[in-house]
Design a protein around this motif. Structure first.
Motif, PDB file in Angstrom:
ATOM      1  N   GLN A 140       0.858  -1.133  -0.066  1.00  0.00           N
ATOM      2  CA  GLN A 140      -0.097  -0.004  -0.044  1.00  0.00           C
ATOM      3  C   GLN A 140       0.778   1.180  -0.041  1.00  0.00           C
ATOM      4  O   GLN A 140       1.923   1.256   0.711  1.00  0.00           O
ATOM      5  N   PHE A 141       0.297   2.167  -0.759  1.00  0.00           N
ATOM      6  CA  PHE A 141       1.045   3.512  -0.942  1.00  0.00           C
ATOM      7  C   PHE A 141       0.079   4.634  -0.761  1.00  0.00           C
ATOM      8  O   PHE A 141      -1.120   4.485  -1.094  1.00  0.00           O
ATOM      9  N   TYR A 142       0.412   5.957  -0.428  1.00  0.00           N
ATOM     10  CA  TYR A 142      -0.258   6.968  -0.906  1.00  0.00           C
ATOM     11  C   TYR A 142       0.642   8.016  -1.650  1.00  0.00           C
ATOM     12  O   TYR A 142       1.905   7.928  -1.715  1.00  0.00           O
ATOM     13  N   VAL A 143      -0.059   8.760  -2.598  1.00  0.00           N
ATOM     14  CA  VAL A 143       0.489   9.910  -3.399  1.00  0.00           C
ATOM     15  C   VAL A 143      -0.081  11.049  -3.336  1.00  0.00           C
ATOM     16  O   VAL A 143      -1.278  11.001  -3.011  1.00  0.00           O
ATOM     17  N   LEU A 144       0.694  12.248  -3.232  1.00  0.00           N
ATOM     18  CA  LEU A 144       0.192  13.419  -3.022  1.00  0.00           C
ATOM     19  C   LEU A 144      -0.205  14.222  -4.222  1.00  0.00           C
ATOM     20  O   LEU A 144       0.657  14.296  -5.496  1.00  0.00           O
TER      21      LEU A 144
ATOM     22  N   LYS B 129      -2.704  17.622  -6.285  1.00  0.00           N
ATOM     23  CA  LYS B 129      -3.325  18.815  -6.079  1.00  0.00           C
ATOM     24  C   LYS B 129      -4.640  18.985  -6.530  1.00  0.00           C
ATOM     25  O   LYS B 129      -5.412  20.048  -6.157  1.00  0.00           O
ATOM     26  N   SER B 130      -4.990  18.133  -7.605  1.00  0.00           N
ATOM     27  CA  SER B 130      -6.462  18.293  -8.130  1.00  0.00           C
ATOM     28  C   SER B 130      -6.601  17.196  -8.873  1.00  0.00           C
ATOM     29  O   SER B 130      -5.930  16.204  -9.147  1.00  0.00           O
ATOM     30  N   LYS B 131      -7.957  16.885  -9.197  1.00  0.00           N
ATOM     31  CA  LYS B 131      -8.281  15.693  -9.969  1.00  0.00           C
ATOM     32  C   LYS B 131      -7.548  15.478 -11.290  1.00  0.00           C
ATOM     33  O   LYS B 131      -7.177  14.482 -11.615  1.00  0.00           O
ATOM     34  N   GLU B 132      -7.299  16.688 -11.761  1.00  0.00           N
ATOM     35  CA  GLU B 132      -6.488  16.791 -13.141  1.00  0.00           C
ATOM     36  C   GLU B 132      -4.826  16.308 -12.725  1.00  0.00           C
ATOM     37  O   GLU B 132      -4.372  15.600 -13.498  1.00  0.00           O
ATOM     38  N   ASP B 133      -4.374  16.437 -11.725  1.00  0.00           N
ATOM     39  CA  ASP B 133      -3.222  16.202 -11.296  1.00  0.00           C
ATOM     40  C   ASP B 133      -3.220  14.524 -10.947  1.00  0.00           C
ATOM     41  O   ASP B 133      -2.317  13.929 -10.872  1.00  0.00           O
ATOM     42  N   LYS B 134      -4.252  14.100 -10.182  1.00  0.00           N
ATOM     43  CA  LYS B 134      -4.613  12.787 -10.140  1.00  0.00           C
ATOM     44  C   LYS B 134      -4.342  11.897 -10.956  1.00  0.00           C
ATOM     45  O   LYS B 134      -3.889  10.845 -11.379  1.00  0.00           O
ATOM     46  N   PHE B 135      -5.157  12.416 -12.358  1.00  0.00           N
ATOM     47  CA  PHE B 135      -5.113  11.697 -13.344  1.00  0.00           C
ATOM     48  C   PHE B 135      -3.878  11.634 -14.148  1.00  0.00           C
ATOM     49  O   PHE B 135      -3.284  10.712 -14.598  1.00  0.00           O
ATOM     50  N   SER B 136      -3.205  12.802 -14.113  1.00  0.00           N
ATOM     51  CA  SER B 136      -1.802  12.677 -14.821  1.00  0.00           C
ATOM     52  C   SER B 136      -0.894  11.836 -14.033  1.00  0.00           C
ATOM     53  O   SER B 136      -0.247  10.947 -14.639  1.00  0.00           O
ATOM     54  N   ILE B 137      -0.874  11.854 -12.816  1.00  0.00           N
ATOM     55  CA  ILE B 137      -0.164  10.846 -11.852  1.00  0.00           C
ATOM     56  C   ILE B 137      -0.556   9.470 -12.006  1.00  0.00           C
ATOM     57  O   ILE B 137       0.428   8.447 -12.317  1.00  0.00           O
TER      58      ILE B 137
ATOM     59  N   ALA C 179      -1.850  -1.381  -3.721  1.00  0.00           N
ATOM     60  CA  ALA C 179      -2.845  -0.344  -3.729  1.00  0.00           C
ATOM     61  C   ALA C 179      -2.123   0.944  -3.629  1.00  0.00           C
ATOM     62  O   ALA C 179      -1.487   1.106  -2.812  1.00  0.00           O
ATOM     63  N   ILE C 180      -2.846   1.759  -4.414  1.00  0.00           N
ATOM     64  CA  ILE C 180      -2.455   3.223  -4.327  1.00  0.00           C
ATOM     65  C   ILE C 180      -3.566   4.214  -4.055  1.00  0.00           C
ATOM     66  O   ILE C 180      -4.484   4.341  -4.714  1.00  0.00           O
ATOM     67  N   ASN C 181      -3.251   5.058  -3.018  1.00  0.00           N
ATOM     68  CA  ASN C 181      -4.263   5.978  -2.381  1.00  0.00           C
ATOM     69  C   ASN C 181      -3.852   7.422  -3.103  1.00  0.00           C
ATOM     70  O   ASN C 181      -2.956   7.789  -2.579  1.00  0.00           O
ATOM     71  N   MET C 182      -4.823   8.096  -3.412  1.00  0.00           N
ATOM     72  CA  MET C 182      -4.484   9.751  -3.868  1.00  0.00           C
ATOM     73  C   MET C 182      -5.010  10.381  -2.905  1.00  0.00           C
ATOM     74  O   MET C 182      -6.253  10.581  -2.779  1.00  0.00           O
ATOM     75  N   VAL C 183      -4.014  11.182  -2.424  1.00  0.00           N
ATOM     76  CA  VAL C 183      -4.604  12.321  -1.229  1.00  0.00           C
ATOM     77  C   VAL C 183      -4.228  13.656  -1.997  1.00  0.00           C
ATOM     78  O   VAL C 183      -3.378  14.137  -2.402  1.00  0.00           O
ATOM     79  N   ASP C 184      -5.251  14.380  -1.854  1.00  0.00           N
ATOM     80  CA  ASP C 184      -5.275  15.890  -2.462  1.00  0.00           C
ATOM     81  C   ASP C 184      -5.614  16.978  -1.589  1.00  0.00           C
ATOM     82  O   ASP C 184      -5.748  17.951  -1.980  1.00  0.00           O
ATOM     83  N   SER C 185      -5.579  16.638  -0.188  1.00  0.00           N
ATOM     84  CA  SER C 185      -5.674  17.654   1.127  1.00  0.00           C
ATOM     85  C   SER C 185      -5.167  17.201   2.190  1.00  0.00           C
ATOM     86  O   SER C 185      -4.830  16.068   2.382  1.00  0.00           O
ATOM     87  N   GLU C 186      -5.143  18.091   3.162  1.00  0.00           N
ATOM     88  CA  GLU C 186      -4.860  17.829   4.495  1.00  0.00           C
ATOM     89  C   GLU C 186      -5.914  16.717   5.073  1.00  0.00           C
ATOM     90  O   GLU C 186      -5.617  16.036   5.835  1.00  0.00           O
ATOM     91  N   TYR C 187      -7.023  17.262   4.716  1.00  0.00           N
ATOM     92  CA  TYR C 187      -8.239  16.292   5.040  1.00  0.00           C
ATOM     93  C   TYR C 187      -7.904  14.811   4.595  1.00  0.00           C
ATOM     94  O   TYR C 187      -8.019  13.673   5.323  1.00  0.00           O
ATOM     95  N   GLY C 188      -7.586  14.599   3.490  1.00  0.00           N
ATOM     96  CA  GLY C 188      -7.137  13.423   2.731  1.00  0.00           C
ATOM     97  C   GLY C 188      -6.090  12.737   3.692  1.00  0.00           C
ATOM     98  O   GLY C 188      -6.023  11.515   3.752  1.00  0.00           O
ATOM     99  N   MET C 189      -5.080  13.373   4.061  1.00  0.00           N
ATOM    100  CA  MET C 189      -3.935  12.987   4.842  1.00  0.00           C
ATOM    101  C   MET C 189      -4.544  12.295   6.207  1.00  0.00           C
ATOM    102  O   MET C 189      -3.914  11.242   6.866  1.00  0.00           O
TER     103      MET C 189
ATOM    104  N   ASP D  59       6.962   8.773  -4.120  1.00  0.00           N
ATOM    105  CA  ASP D  59       7.310   9.797  -4.572  1.00  0.00           C
ATOM    106  C   ASP D  59       7.048   9.586  -6.211  1.00  0.00           C
ATOM    107  O   ASP D  59       7.931   8.959  -6.939  1.00  0.00           O
ATOM    108  N   THR D  60       6.287  10.179  -7.008  1.00  0.00           N
ATOM    109  CA  THR D  60       5.969   9.915  -8.259  1.00  0.00           C
ATOM    110  C   THR D  60       6.938  10.583  -9.359  1.00  0.00           C
ATOM    111  O   THR D  60       6.668  10.421 -10.457  1.00  0.00           O
TER     112      THR D  60
END
Length: 485
Positions: free
Chosen positions: A315-319, A321-329, A445-455, A473-474
């Motif tokens: 399991q990992f998480y990636v940081l 900034k937005s849904k577009e950033d999530k998509f790119s990553i 399993a990769i979790n996408m985190v886009d806010s402090e709330y997500g963390m 680190d992507t």
């Protein structure tokens, strides 16, 4: 012929129209206020993205999941669940079997079992068959998922129970839908292939009977409404002569309008000596109440809670900034690792549709699954995904439980699973990432985190499962290759 000529008059179109269709279930949370969170750089941001849209997720209905699994599982699957047996008489020795020969079946039935490709009993069959075939008869309440051999087990019990010399209905099985009744009947037909003196009838829509003339078929499989009519209105089944009663997919039964009451009305006409076999994939409180109403003094077989061991899943998480950033990553990650097939979970149908469309534009072969589809439509999509016709399945929570596809090596939480209070939904998280790492294989399993709330959600998940989820680190290709190797 083992099957009556009138049994399957209804065509495929009529079958599809009779399928249980669950209305999409959605919930709203915190609809009268905006959400204020921080992005990964610590900047405050207000989420007005549709106070409805962000928190409106597809609810997982256990009965619906059970029905879906029934359609898509055509072969025995491996199970990580341990079986717990609670005997009616604790002093009685607990029997289980490792071979079908130990059951001392009639040669014709044993031949039918092997002809179906069963080499040895599955876990549920090992425990349940000795109870089903015991003399004097014993009642049974059993929890078993689709694909574990449960239908074959009670089909074998029904066939073994019949006395062909008695030309009346002796065993009765009810299922919540036309399609499920057909599936059960087909198993009985296959298993009874070498028992031409045992007759089967289908108590389903489209079947014709002569009013007042008792059926001579020994086994009847059907839906509650038709079977109730056959007992009361047409009087072709004499309920007092039924000596084995099987109720299958009970959780689906009580979720279907009218079926619960019809089942109880059928049950009330049976004798106290009738053997009761009750099966359900889930054992929610409502199912337990129903079971206790139907089955007196039962033996109980249930699944122990799924072990929350995630040793085969990295399991990992990636940081982001937005849904577009999530998509790119996501696209970069997909290109950096060898992925057989991937499942990507979104919280809303809108996000799932957006992601699916954008992945398709990038050239990925994508299937989209969400709650507005009928169960049969979902089953068709999952079959295509399982067959490898699409490599990526984008879905909401409707696909988080019980769907086993061996080739899935990557699960992505595009949106983290949260409950209506905004807290981590640990149970859904477990089920989501459990779609990979199946059958002892390694998964990611990769979790996408886009806010402090997500963390904060990630920290809650870490605390609940008592294990650290490292950051990926992507931007570091070497690290990605090292971590995902």
């Amino acid at each position: 012929m083992f099957k009556d000529s009138w049994a399957l008059e209804a065509d495929i179109q009529e079958a599809n129209s009779s399928c249980v269709q669950f209305e999409p279930t959605t919930k709203m949370g915190r609809t009268n206020r905006s959400w204020i969170t921080k992005d990964v750089n610590g900047n405050l941001k207000t989420d007005m993205s549709g106070q409805r849209g962000k928190w409106e997720g597809d609810k997982v209905d256990p009965a619906e999941a059970s029905l879906l699994n029934k359609f898509i599982r055509r072969a025995l699957v491996s199970s990580r669940h341990e079986v717990e047996v609670l005997q009616r008489d604790p002093t009685s020795p607990l029997f289980s079997v490792k071979t079908f020969e130990e059951l001392r079946l009639k040669p014709e039935l044993l031949k039918g079992v092997y002809n179906m490709g069963f080499n040895r009993p599955s876990m549920i069959q090992e425990k349940a068959l000795p109870m089903m075939l015991a003399q004097p008869p014993q009642n049974l309440i059993a929890q078993s998922q689709s694909g574990t051999g449960k239908t074959a087990a009670f089909s074998l019990a029904m066939l073994s129970h019949v006395n062909p010399a008695h030309k009346w209905t002796q065993t009765l099985c009810i299922a919540p839908t036309y399609e499920l009744a057909l599936q059960i009947g087909q198993v009985i037909e296959q298993m009874g292939k070498f028992c031409p003196d045992i007759k089967l009838a289908y108590g389903i829509r489209g079947s014709k009977v002569e009013r007042g003339r008792l059926l001579q078929e020994h086994i009847v499989v059907g839906t509650p409404g038709t079977i109730l009519d056959w007992c009361n209105k047409f009087k072709v089944i004499e309920a007092k002569k039924i000596t084995m009663f099987v109720l299958d997919e009970a959780d689906v039964m009580i979720a279907t309008q009218g079926h619960r009451d019809q089942s109880i009305r059928i049950h009330r006409q049976l004798t106290k000596d009738c053997q009761m076999l009750f099966f359900s994939a889930t054992f929610e409180e409502a199912v337990w109440r129903f079971a206790k109403m139907i089955v007196p003094e039962p033996n109980i077989i249930r699944l122990r809670r799924e072990e929350e061991t995630l040793d085969t899943i990295k399991q990992f998480y990636v940081l982001c900034k937005s849904k577009e950033d999530k998509f790119s990553i996501l696209c970069n990650l997909y290109g950096s690792m060898t992925v057989a097939q991937a499942m990507i979970f979104c919280h809303t149908r809108e996000m799932a549709s957006w992601l699916s469309a954008n992945l398709t534009k990038e050239g990925h072969s994508v299937a989209l699954l969400s709650g507005e589809l009928t169960v049969m439509q979902r089953a068709s999509i999952i079959e295509r995904f399982r067959d490898g016709k699409e490599k990526v399945l984008v879905t909401t929570n409707v696909c988080s439980r019980g769907i086993d596809v061996e080739q899935v090596s990557l699960v992505v939480n595009f949106d983290l699973p949260v409950d209506m209070g905004g807290n981590a939904d640990n149970d859904t998280y477990l089920h989501r990432i459990g779609r990979t790492g199946r059958f002892g294989r390694r998964g990611f399993a990769i979790n996408m985190v886009d806010s402090e709330y997500g963390m904060d959600v990630i920290r809650q998940i870490e605390m609940h499962f008592d294990r650290r989820i490292p950051k990926l680190d992507t931007l570091n290709v070497e690290e990605i290759e090292k971590q995902l190797s």
